[in-house]
Design a protein around this motif. Structure first.
Motif, PDB file in Angstrom:
ATOM      1  N   ASP A 332      54.753  35.811 -24.527  1.00 36.45           N
ATOM      2  CA  ASP A 332      53.286  35.799 -24.615  1.00 36.45           C
ATOM      3  C   ASP A 332      52.626  35.492 -23.276  1.00 36.45           C
ATOM      4  O   ASP A 332      51.496  35.931 -23.005  1.00 36.45           O
ATOM      5  N   HIS A 335      52.205  38.821 -21.457  1.00 40.00           N
ATOM      6  CA  HIS A 335      51.547  39.934 -22.154  1.00 40.00           C
ATOM      7  C   HIS A 335      50.296  40.407 -21.388  1.00 40.00           C
ATOM      8  O   HIS A 335      49.412  39.607 -21.062  1.00 40.00           O
ATOM      9  N   GLU A 336      50.255  41.712 -21.066  1.00 36.93           N
ATOM     10  CA  GLU A 336      49.160  42.374 -20.343  1.00 36.93           C
ATOM     11  C   GLU A 336      48.970  41.831 -18.924  1.00 36.93           C
ATOM     12  O   GLU A 336      47.953  42.129 -18.288  1.00 36.93           O
ATOM     13  N   ARG A 339      55.131  42.759 -15.853  1.00 37.57           N
ATOM     14  CA  ARG A 339      56.272  43.492 -16.418  1.00 37.57           C
ATOM     15  C   ARG A 339      57.528  42.638 -16.215  1.00 37.57           C
ATOM     16  O   ARG A 339      57.559  41.774 -15.336  1.00 37.57           O
ATOM     17  N   ASP A 418      57.691  46.817 -20.154  1.00 39.37           N
ATOM     18  CA  ASP A 418      56.319  46.922 -19.616  1.00 39.37           C
ATOM     19  C   ASP A 418      55.493  45.708 -20.018  1.00 39.37           C
ATOM     20  O   ASP A 418      55.966  44.811 -20.718  1.00 39.37           O
ATOM     21  N   GLU A 419      54.202  45.676 -19.570  1.00 45.16           N
ATOM     22  CA  GLU A 419      53.371  44.498 -19.797  1.00 45.16           C
ATOM     23  C   GLU A 419      52.982  44.316 -21.255  1.00 45.16           C
ATOM     24  O   GLU A 419      52.401  43.273 -21.608  1.00 45.16           O
ATOM     25  N   TYR A 420      53.302  45.284 -22.091  1.00 45.40           N
ATOM     26  CA  TYR A 420      53.002  45.152 -23.529  1.00 45.40           C
ATOM     27  C   TYR A 420      54.255  44.829 -24.345  1.00 45.40           C
ATOM     28  O   TYR A 420      54.216  44.857 -25.566  1.00 45.40           O
ATOM     29  N   GLY A 421      55.355  44.515 -23.629  1.00 43.32           N
ATOM     30  CA  GLY A 421      56.583  44.105 -24.304  1.00 43.32           C
ATOM     31  C   GLY A 421      57.435  45.256 -24.793  1.00 43.32           C
ATOM     32  O   GLY A 421      58.356  45.047 -25.596  1.00 43.32           O
ATOM     33  N   VAL A 422      57.171  46.481 -24.325  1.00 41.18           N
ATOM     34  CA  VAL A 422      57.927  47.651 -24.773  1.00 41.18           C
ATOM     35  C   VAL A 422      59.101  47.908 -23.829  1.00 41.18           C
ATOM     36  O   VAL A 422      58.949  47.921 -22.601  1.00 41.18           O
TER      37      VAL A 422
END
Length: 461
Positions: A332, A335-336, A339, A418-422
């Motif tokens: 968390d 997040h955003e 990376r 990535d910055e969205y956790g993908v």
């Protein structure tokens, strides 16, 4: 007997004198330029009655003059044979005979009268008028006046002459006065929010002319309703009347772009702004460099009063809490924002890991520019270790990361998140920094990040 002979001889001579004199008057009257009656008269030898010398009625000519001569000389101007010359007063014209003679029928040889001389009626003058002192009569003085805005060209005064003609020539009223034009007032227009231009409209100039007719209007400069850039714009109008007289006016349109004071780049960060960066309505977004996070508002807007909204944000050093108990709590924090590059190896002696570790250390600055944080998962239970730049992770967090990202402890693995956790890419073999950079730039960076990267690329050299 001798006495009777003398009387008859006198009568014969008198009749001869009368006839000869009448012939002379008639010949003279035929050359008269005025209008007179044409009639033939027959003369008879009059019987003279010297006891009653008055023969014709006394001749009078109103508005004229009668000059008579008589064979009996004075005081016998109405006797037989009397001849009268007629003339009219000034301003009158003789109509009839120039001379009359008293005949034996006790009548004058014709008629005549004096008629007042008149000039022709003056025509109406366009764009003007005239006033006469005595209509069209002799000596009447007519003065010409032009309507406002017109000028008299020619004789201002004409006088009726005794021959029935007017002096001078008919003048004209010429339009030498320029038409009237009034431009709208100069104006200031503030550009719309977020724009460097303004749409400006104005009323059509007010025009008028002495003729009361339509005038031609021409414009030099932008037309009403145009979208104008910042600055002063001059609008000119010209107007022409039918006599090609000219008038002009002008006004200015000032398009103002209201601007706030330029914003400074935040320490450890940068700005991205819309429009012209600091004009009214422009929005500026604050970004922080890798390893820093924004404290305060995200964006600021330039307001109409030339001030910025909200308070100045700051870029503060990103604090990663490694003492969390779950993988979710750890993720968390990124997040955003950042990376992740998760490197897993069964043991630190693994050759792939050693080689990759050397390359990652060299790529540390470049990864930071691309907002990438490296997490190492080393070894297996019960001696496994997790760390982020020297800060160690709880074993539960390590296990949670392996489960969430499906990372095995049996072989070397590197996962790019990535910055969205993908999970975006997995590397089973050591990968060079250039390969990592190329993948990140091609698939993960936004346009603003690419622009920023081009600016700061040399910082790692």
């Amino acid at each position: 007997m001798a006495k009777l002979y003398i009387i008859l001889l006198f009568e014969a001579q008198f009749v001869s004198w009368i006839c000869g004199h009448y012939t002379e008057v008639t010949s003279h009257s035929n050359n008269n330029e005025v209008l007179h009656e044409e009639e033939e008269e027959t003369y008879y030898t009059p019987r003279l009655d010297y006891n009653n010398p008055r023969w014709c009625h006394t001749l009078t000519l109103p508005n004229g003059d009668v000059s008579c001569s008589s064979p009996r000389h004075r005081n016998h101007y109405s006797s037989l044979g009397t001849r009268c010359e007629l003339s009219c007063d000034r301003g009158y014209k003789l109509v009839g005979r120039l001379s009359l003679q008293c005949m034996d029928n006790r009548r004058w040889s014709g008629t005549a009268h004096c008629r007042r001389v008149r000039c022709h009626v003056l025509p109406v003058i366009q764009y003007g008028t005239f006033h006469c002192s005595d209509s069209v009569m002799v000596d009447s003085r007519c003065e010409y006046l032009c309507h406002p805005g017109y000028q008299l060209e020619g004789d201002r005064v004409r006088i009726c002459q005794t021959d029935g003609s007017w002096t001078g020539a008919e003048p004209i009223c010429a339009d030498h006065e320029s038409p009237k034009i009034k431009c709208p007032m100069s104006k200031v227009k503030v550009a719309e929010p977020g724009k460097l231009t303004a749409r400006v409209s104005w009323d059509r100039p007010h025009t008028s002319d002495t003729s009361g007719k339509t005038v031609d209007l021409m414009r030099v400069g932008p037309e009403s309703g145009s979208t104008l850039a910042e600055g002063i714009h001059i609008v000119r109008y010209r107007v022409y009347d039918q006599a090609r007289n000219r008038a002009a006016c002008k006004f200015t349109v000032h398009v103002e772009v209201r601007k706030c004071p330029p914003l400074k780049q935040p320490l450890h960060g940068y700005l991205t702004c819309s429009s012209d960066k600091n004009n009214y309505g422009a929005t500026c977004e604050y970004h922080c460099d890798s390893g820093y996070e924004r404290s305060g508002t995200t964006t600021r807007v330039c307001r109409f009063d030339r001030s910025w909204s909200d308070e100045l944000p700051q870029c503060v050093l990103m604090q990663i809490k490694t003492d969390v108990k779950t993988a979710a709590a750890l993720l968390d924090q990124f997040h955003e924002k950042r990376r992740l590059l998760v490197v897993s190896t069964p043991n630190v002696a693994n050759q792939y890991y050693k080689l990759q570790n050397i390359m990652i250390q060299k790529a540390d600055c470049g990864l930071d520019l691309r907002r990438v944080t490296v997490i190492e998962l080393l070894g297996v239970e019960p001696r496994q270790v997790g760390r982020i730049k020297g800060h160690y992770l709880d074993s539960q967090v390590i296990e949670g990361l392996r489960q969430a990202l499906h990372i095995s402890t049996s072989y070397f693995t590197m996962v790019l998140v990535d910055e969205y956790g993908v999970d975006r890419e997995r590397f089973m073999n050591p990968t060079t920094s250039m390969e990592l950079y190329a993948y990140i730039e091609d698939y993960l960076l936004e346009e603003e990040e690419r622009e920023r990267l081009e600016i700061d690329r040399d910082l790692c050299e």
